[in-house]
Write a protein that holds these residues in place. Structure first.
Motif, PDB file in Angstrom:
ATOM      1  N   PRO A  35      83.228  87.983 -42.786  1.00 52.85           N
ATOM      2  CA  PRO A  35      82.350  87.678 -41.979  1.00 52.85           C
ATOM      3  C   PRO A  35      82.579  88.335 -40.751  1.00 52.85           C
ATOM      4  O   PRO A  35      83.658  88.225 -40.019  1.00 52.85           O
ATOM      5  N   ALA A  36      81.520  88.893 -39.868  1.00 49.68           N
ATOM      6  CA  ALA A  36      81.616  89.834 -38.727  1.00 49.68           C
ATOM      7  C   ALA A  36      82.167  88.728 -37.610  1.00 49.68           C
ATOM      8  O   ALA A  36      82.964  89.129 -36.750  1.00 49.68           O
ATOM      9  N   HIS A  37      81.646  87.502 -37.407  1.00 51.72           N
ATOM     10  CA  HIS A  37      82.126  86.601 -36.453  1.00 51.72           C
ATOM     11  C   HIS A  37      83.566  86.242 -36.612  1.00 51.72           C
ATOM     12  O   HIS A  37      84.271  86.116 -35.735  1.00 51.72           O
ATOM     13  N   LYS A  38      84.092  86.308 -37.982  1.00 51.73           N
ATOM     14  CA  LYS A  38      85.277  85.798 -38.251  1.00 51.73           C
ATOM     15  C   LYS A  38      86.311  86.798 -37.640  1.00 51.73           C
ATOM     16  O   LYS A  38      87.228  86.724 -36.847  1.00 51.73           O
ATOM     17  N   PHE A  39      85.968  88.189 -37.974  1.00 52.25           N
ATOM     18  CA  PHE A  39      86.385  89.480 -37.166  1.00 52.25           C
ATOM     19  C   PHE A  39      86.524  89.277 -35.567  1.00 52.25           C
ATOM     20  O   PHE A  39      87.638  89.474 -35.088  1.00 52.25           O
ATOM     21  N   THR A  40      85.341  89.171 -34.853  1.00 50.28           N
ATOM     22  CA  THR A  40      85.452  88.920 -33.673  1.00 50.28           C
ATOM     23  C   THR A  40      86.383  87.846 -33.163  1.00 50.28           C
ATOM     24  O   THR A  40      86.929  87.975 -32.061  1.00 50.28           O
ATOM     25  N   THR A  41      86.117  86.799 -33.799  1.00 47.83           N
ATOM     26  CA  THR A  41      87.113  85.635 -33.391  1.00 47.83           C
ATOM     27  C   THR A  41      88.659  85.777 -33.341  1.00 47.83           C
ATOM     28  O   THR A  41      89.317  85.625 -32.471  1.00 47.83           O
ATOM     29  N   ALA A  42      88.664  86.593 -34.649  1.00 47.51           N
ATOM     30  CA  ALA A  42      90.159  87.099 -34.713  1.00 47.51           C
ATOM     31  C   ALA A  42      90.914  88.195 -33.700  1.00 47.51           C
ATOM     32  O   ALA A  42      91.594  87.856 -33.169  1.00 47.51           O
ATOM     33  N   LEU A  43      89.944  88.733 -33.280  1.00 45.07           N
ATOM     34  CA  LEU A  43      89.978  89.841 -32.224  1.00 45.07           C
ATOM     35  C   LEU A  43      90.132  89.270 -31.015  1.00 45.07           C
ATOM     36  O   LEU A  43      91.149  89.448 -30.155  1.00 45.07           O
ATOM     37  N   LYS A  44      89.436  88.262 -30.401  1.00 49.66           N
ATOM     38  CA  LYS A  44      89.341  87.589 -29.296  1.00 49.66           C
ATOM     39  C   LYS A  44      90.754  86.875 -29.184  1.00 49.66           C
ATOM     40  O   LYS A  44      91.369  86.622 -28.227  1.00 49.66           O
ATOM     41  N   ALA A  45      91.221  85.970 -30.314  1.00 46.30           N
ATOM     42  CA  ALA A  45      92.559  85.528 -30.279  1.00 46.30           C
ATOM     43  C   ALA A  45      93.808  86.333 -29.923  1.00 46.30           C
ATOM     44  O   ALA A  45      94.709  85.799 -29.543  1.00 46.30           O
ATOM     45  N   THR A  46      93.645  87.670 -29.988  1.00 46.75           N
ATOM     46  CA  THR A  46      94.795  88.672 -29.672  1.00 46.75           C
ATOM     47  C   THR A  46      94.595  88.673 -28.372  1.00 46.75           C
ATOM     48  O   THR A  46      95.710  89.391 -27.637  1.00 46.75           O
ATOM     49  N   GLY A  47      93.293  88.478 -27.701  1.00 45.12           N
ATOM     50  CA  GLY A  47      93.223  88.775 -26.268  1.00 45.12           C
ATOM     51  C   GLY A  47      92.230  89.953 -25.859  1.00 45.12           C
ATOM     52  O   GLY A  47      91.887  90.105 -24.676  1.00 45.12           O
ATOM     53  N   LEU A  48      92.071  90.701 -27.034  1.00 47.62           N
ATOM     54  CA  LEU A  48      91.124  91.688 -26.694  1.00 47.62           C
ATOM     55  C   LEU A  48      89.697  91.182 -26.546  1.00 47.62           C
ATOM     56  O   LEU A  48      89.502  90.146 -27.110  1.00 47.62           O
ATOM     57  N   ARG A  49      88.855  91.729 -25.781  1.00 51.28           N
ATOM     58  CA  ARG A  49      87.308  91.612 -25.746  1.00 51.28           C
ATOM     59  C   ARG A  49      86.717  92.577 -26.541  1.00 51.28           C
ATOM     60  O   ARG A  49      86.957  93.706 -26.563  1.00 51.28           O
ATOM     61  N   THR A  50      85.534  92.053 -26.878  1.00 50.77           N
ATOM     62  CA  THR A  50      84.682  92.892 -27.655  1.00 50.77           C
ATOM     63  C   THR A  50      84.028  93.831 -26.863  1.00 50.77           C
ATOM     64  O   THR A  50      83.760  94.996 -27.227  1.00 50.77           O
ATOM     65  N   GLY A  51      84.065  93.519 -25.378  1.00 51.02           N
ATOM     66  CA  GLY A  51      83.455  94.529 -24.628  1.00 51.02           C
ATOM     67  C   GLY A  51      84.579  95.686 -24.057  1.00 51.02           C
ATOM     68  O   GLY A  51      84.394  96.431 -23.228  1.00 51.02           O
ATOM     69  N   ASP A  52      85.652  95.694 -24.542  1.00 50.76           N
ATOM     70  CA  ASP A  52      86.791  96.451 -24.162  1.00 50.76           C
ATOM     71  C   ASP A  52      86.441  98.028 -24.444  1.00 50.76           C
ATOM     72  O   ASP A  52      86.091  98.379 -25.708  1.00 50.76           O
ATOM     73  N   PRO A  53      86.424  98.734 -23.429  1.00 47.09           N
ATOM     74  CA  PRO A  53      85.937  99.945 -23.695  1.00 47.09           C
ATOM     75  C   PRO A  53      86.670 100.938 -24.815  1.00 47.09           C
ATOM     76  O   PRO A  53      85.998 101.877 -25.202  1.00 47.09           O
ATOM     77  N   ARG A  54      87.925 100.301 -24.876  1.00 48.53           N
ATOM     78  CA  ARG A  54      88.651 100.991 -26.033  1.00 48.53           C
ATOM     79  C   ARG A  54      88.269 100.937 -27.528  1.00 48.53           C
ATOM     80  O   ARG A  54      88.829 101.436 -28.221  1.00 48.53           O
ATOM     81  N   LEU A  55      87.176  99.677 -27.647  1.00 45.48           N
ATOM     82  CA  LEU A  55      86.696  99.210 -28.853  1.00 45.48           C
ATOM     83  C   LEU A  55      85.287  99.539 -29.035  1.00 45.48           C
ATOM     84  O   LEU A  55      84.395  99.204 -29.845  1.00 45.48           O
ATOM     85  N   LYS A  56      84.645 100.602 -28.030  1.00 46.22           N
ATOM     86  CA  LYS A  56      83.336 100.827 -28.209  1.00 46.22           C
ATOM     87  C   LYS A  56      82.805 101.250 -29.408  1.00 46.22           C
ATOM     88  O   LYS A  56      81.839 100.768 -29.934  1.00 46.22           O
ATOM     89  N   GLU A  57      83.548 102.207 -29.986  1.00 44.89           N
ATOM     90  CA  GLU A  57      83.168 102.787 -31.095  1.00 44.89           C
ATOM     91  C   GLU A  57      83.226 101.638 -32.361  1.00 44.89           C
ATOM     92  O   GLU A  57      82.292 101.529 -33.159  1.00 44.89           O
TER      93      GLU A  57
END
Ligand code: GLU
Length: 545
Positions: A35-57
Motif C-alpha cells: 500500500p502506498a501509505h505503507k511505503f511512505t511510512t516505512a520511508l519516513k521511519a528511515t528519516g527521509l522526508r517525502t518532500g526531499d528534493p532527491r526523491l522528487k521523481e
C-alpha cells in the motif's frame, strides 16, 4: 496471480531480482502488494522526508501511479516504476546505510531531551527592538538534519525568526569560500576576544579579534562582493543562504532591519572605529557596509531550514538534501574551528569544554550546532541567559552530549562508552540476509569478508531459498564466488525454491569463468568433504581476510 508464480515466471524468463525487487521484498514483508501509505511510512521511519528534493521523481510517479490503482497499493511492477529513478538513495535508506541507522530510536531520545529543556523557565527575551520583544518566552523548537538528509523536528519549528549573530559564521564561510583564508585573515584575527561581543576593541595588530564578534563580522561583511552594488551584494548572500538551506525557508525581516539600524549606535561606533583604524579594504563605504551588516542580521529562517544550513557545514560544504556543493572544504573547516572557539559569546570556552562542538548563537534565541560528519541542529527559544545564549538551547546541547558521544574528545581509547547513534544497531541488522545478498549482488567482497568475520552464517537463504552463492554466480562475480567457496566453505550446491543451483545460474547467464570455478571446486573436493567443514573454513578465513 500468486506472488510465487510471478516470481517463477520471471525467473524462467531469465530476469533476476533487481535492486528495485529487493527493495520491494524488504518493504512488502511477504505480501503481494505494498500500500502506498505503507511505503511512505516505512520511508519516513528511515528519516527521509517525502518532500526531499532527491526523491522528487519517485514521489511524483507515486502520486500518478496510485491514482491508476483501485486499492492504492503497488504490485512489484508498479513499485519498480515508482522507485527506479531514486533507487540508489532508497536502497541506502532501507539498508540502514545512513549515518544514524536506527533513526526512530534516536528521535525518541531527542524528544526526551526536548521535553527536559521545555520545563526551564529562566532567561529574558531580548527587548532592545520590538521585533524581538514580541516573541513569546514559551517558544521552543529543535530541528536536525543528518549528513544523509534524515530529518527530525520537534516544537515550534516552522516559526520564522532572524538569524542575528547566527549569520556570522555563514558570512565568514562565504568570505573564505570566495577569497581564501589568507586574504580574509589579513583583516580579521582568529583568537577569542575574552570580551563582550559588541565591545569597541581591536587586537594588538588593530584588527578585530575574530569574525564571530561584531567588529569582526562588520569587517567580514565588507569583504563580500566588493565593488558590487548593495542590491547585488544582498542577492548574492541570499542566494548562498538558499543553497545552504537546500531551498527551504529563507526570508528577510525588513522591520528588524529598520529597527537594528535605528538602534545600532554601538555598531555605528564600532564602524567608525574600524574606519579610523583602516580595518576595511580600500574603497569601502562604511555606512553602506553597516546597512548590509544589519540586513544580514535580519535574514529569517525557521528552525527546520536552519538545521539544513548547519547540516551543510556538518557535511563538509555539500547540502545533504540537494547534494549541491555550496562551500569549499577550507571555508567549512575554518568556520567550524572559529565557531568552536568563539561561537557562544562569553560562554565560548565553557561551551567548548562541556559540549565540545562548534556552535553559534544569536540574540533571537537560535543556536546553530554542528556535529561534524553527523548532523546539523538548530535549537531555538527566545529567553536568553545573562551571557546572551538561549537557556533551553544550552540545556539541550549539554544534555545531547551527556547522552551521545558527540563531544570532540568523547571517542578516545579506553573511554567509558556513551550512546553512539552512529553505530550499526545490534546483531540483527548485520546478520540480516538482505545485506548478505546485496553484497553478493554488487560483488562487494570486502563487505562479505566483514560479515564472515562477524561470524555471520554465509549460507543464509532468503525466502526463495537463494543464497549469496546463487546471487554471485548469477551476477558473474568470480571473486565473491571464490571467497564463498574457498574461505567460507559454503555448500556449493544449494538449491533454491525452483531447484536451481549456483552452477545452473552461472550456466544460464553465460558466466563461463564462474562455471569453471564451480567445476574445479567440485573436482577438487569430493561431495562429502565440501560443505560444512567449519574448522577448515576458519583456517581458510585466517588466510583470506
Ligand atoms: N543585531 C545584533 C547586533 O549586531 C546581533 C546581536 C546578536 O545576535 O548577537 O548587535
Amino acid at each position: 496471480m500468486h506472488c510465487e508464480d510471478v516470481f517463477h515466471r520471471r525467473r524462467k524468463a531469465g530476469i533476476l531480482p533487481s535492486l528495485e525487487d529487493l527493495l520491494f521484498y524488504t518493504i512488502a514483508e511477504g505480501q503481494e502488494k505494498i500500500p502506498a501509505h505503507k511505503f511512505t511510512t516505512a520511508l519516513k521511519a528511515t528519516g527521509l522526508r517525502t518532500g526531499d528534493p532527491r526523491l522528487k521523481e519517485c514521489m511524483e510517479m507515486l502520486k500518478v501511479t496510485v491514482k491508476t490503482t483501485s486499492d492504492g497499493a503497488l504490485d512489484r511492477h508498479l513499485f519498480k516504476k515508482c522507485v527506479q529513478s531514486n533507487i540508489v538513495l532508497l536502497t541506502q535508506a532501507f539498508r540502514k546505510k545512513f549515518v544514524i541507522p536506527d533513526f526512530q530510536s534516536f528521535c525518541g531520545h531527542m524528544d526526551d531531551l526536548f521535553e527536559n529543556a521545555r520545563n526551564l523557565s529562566g532567561g529574558q527575551v531580548a527587548d532592545y527592538i520590538p521585533q524581538l520583544a514580541r516573541f513569546s518566552p514559551d517558544l521552543w523548537a529543535v530541528s536536525l538534519c543528518t549528513v544523509d538528509g534524515q530529518r527530525h523536528t520537534v516544537g515550534d519549528t516552522k516559526v520564522p525568526f532572524c538569524l542575528q549573530s547566527c549569520v556570522k559564521p555563514l558570512k565568514y564561510a562565504i568570505a573564505v569560500h570566495d577569497h581564501g583564508t589568507e586574504y580574509v585573515h589579513r583583516f580579521i584575527g582568529k583568537e577569542p576576544s575574552g570580551l563582550r561581543f559588541n565591545k569597541l576593541f581591536l587586537n594588538e595588530e588593530d584588527k578585530p579579534h575574530n569574525p564571530m564578534v561584531n567588529a569582526g563580522a562588520i569587517v567580514c561583511t565588507s569583504l563580500i562582493k566588493q565593488g558590487a552594488s548593495n542590491a547585488e551584494k544582498f542577492d548574492y548572500v541570499m542566494n548562498f543562504m538558499n543553497k545552504l538551506a537546500g531551498n527551504e525557508y529563507v526570508g528577510f525581516s525588513n522591520a528588524t532591519f529598520q529597527s537594528e539600524r535605528e538602534s545600532g549606535d554601538r555598531n555605528f561606533a564600532i564602524g567608525y572605529y574600524l574606519k579610523e583604524k583602516k580595518c576595511f579594504p580600500e574603497g569601502t563605504d562604511m555606512t553602506s557596509i553597516l546597512d548590509f551588516y544589519f540586513q544580514l542580521c535580519s535574514i529569517e529562517v525557521t528552525c527546520e531550514s536552519a538545521s539544513v544550513m548547519a547540516a551543510t557545514l556538518a557535511n563538509g560544504g555539500f547540502c545533504p538534501i540537494t547534494g549541491e556543493r555550496v562551500l569549499n572544504p577550507e571555508a567549512v573547516r575554518n568556520t567550524l574551528s572559529l565557531m568552536h572557539s568563539c561561537g557562544m559569546y562569553d560562554f565560548s570556552g565553557q561551551f567548548a569544554f562541556h559540549v565540545g562542538l562548534p556552535a553559534k548563537s544569536g540574540v533571537a534565541g537560535g543556536i546553530l550546532l554542528v556535529v561534524p560528519n553527523v548532523m546539523g541542529i538548530m535549537c531555538w527559544s527566545p529567553p536568553l541567559d545573562k551571557l546572551g545564549n538561549s537557556v533551553r538551547g544550552i540545556q539541550f546541547c549539554t544534555d545531547l552530549v551527556s547522552l551521545c558521544n558527540f563531544h570532540n574528545y568523547d571517542n578516545m581509547r579506553h573511554f567509558a562508552k556513551k550512546l553512539d547513534p552512529r553505530r550499526e544497531g545490534g546483531d540483527q541488522r548485520v546478520k540480516s540476509v538482505i545485506n548478505l545478498l546485496f553484497a553478493a549482488y554488487t560483488g562487494d567482497v570486502s563487505a562479505l569478508r566483514r560479515f564472515a568475520l562477524s561470524s555471520m552464517d554465509m549460507e543464509q537463504r532468503d525466502y526463495d531459498s537463494r543464497t549469496a552463492l546463487h546471487v554471485a554466480a548469477a551476477e558473474g562475480h568470480t571473486e565473491v564466488v571464490r571467497f564463498l567457496l574457498e574461505a567460507c566453505k559454503v555448500n556449493p550446491v544449494p538449491k533454491d525454491r525452483w531447484g536451481n543451483t549456483p552452477m545452473d545460474e552461472a550456466v544460464h547467464f553465460g558466466h563461463h569463468d564462474v562455471v569453471t570455478i564451480l567445476r574445479d571446486y567440485h573436482t577438487q573436493y569430493s561431495p562429502q568433504e565440501t560443505p560444512d567443514d567449519k574448522q577448515s573454513a576458519e583456517k581458510n578465513l585466517d588466510g583470506l581476510l
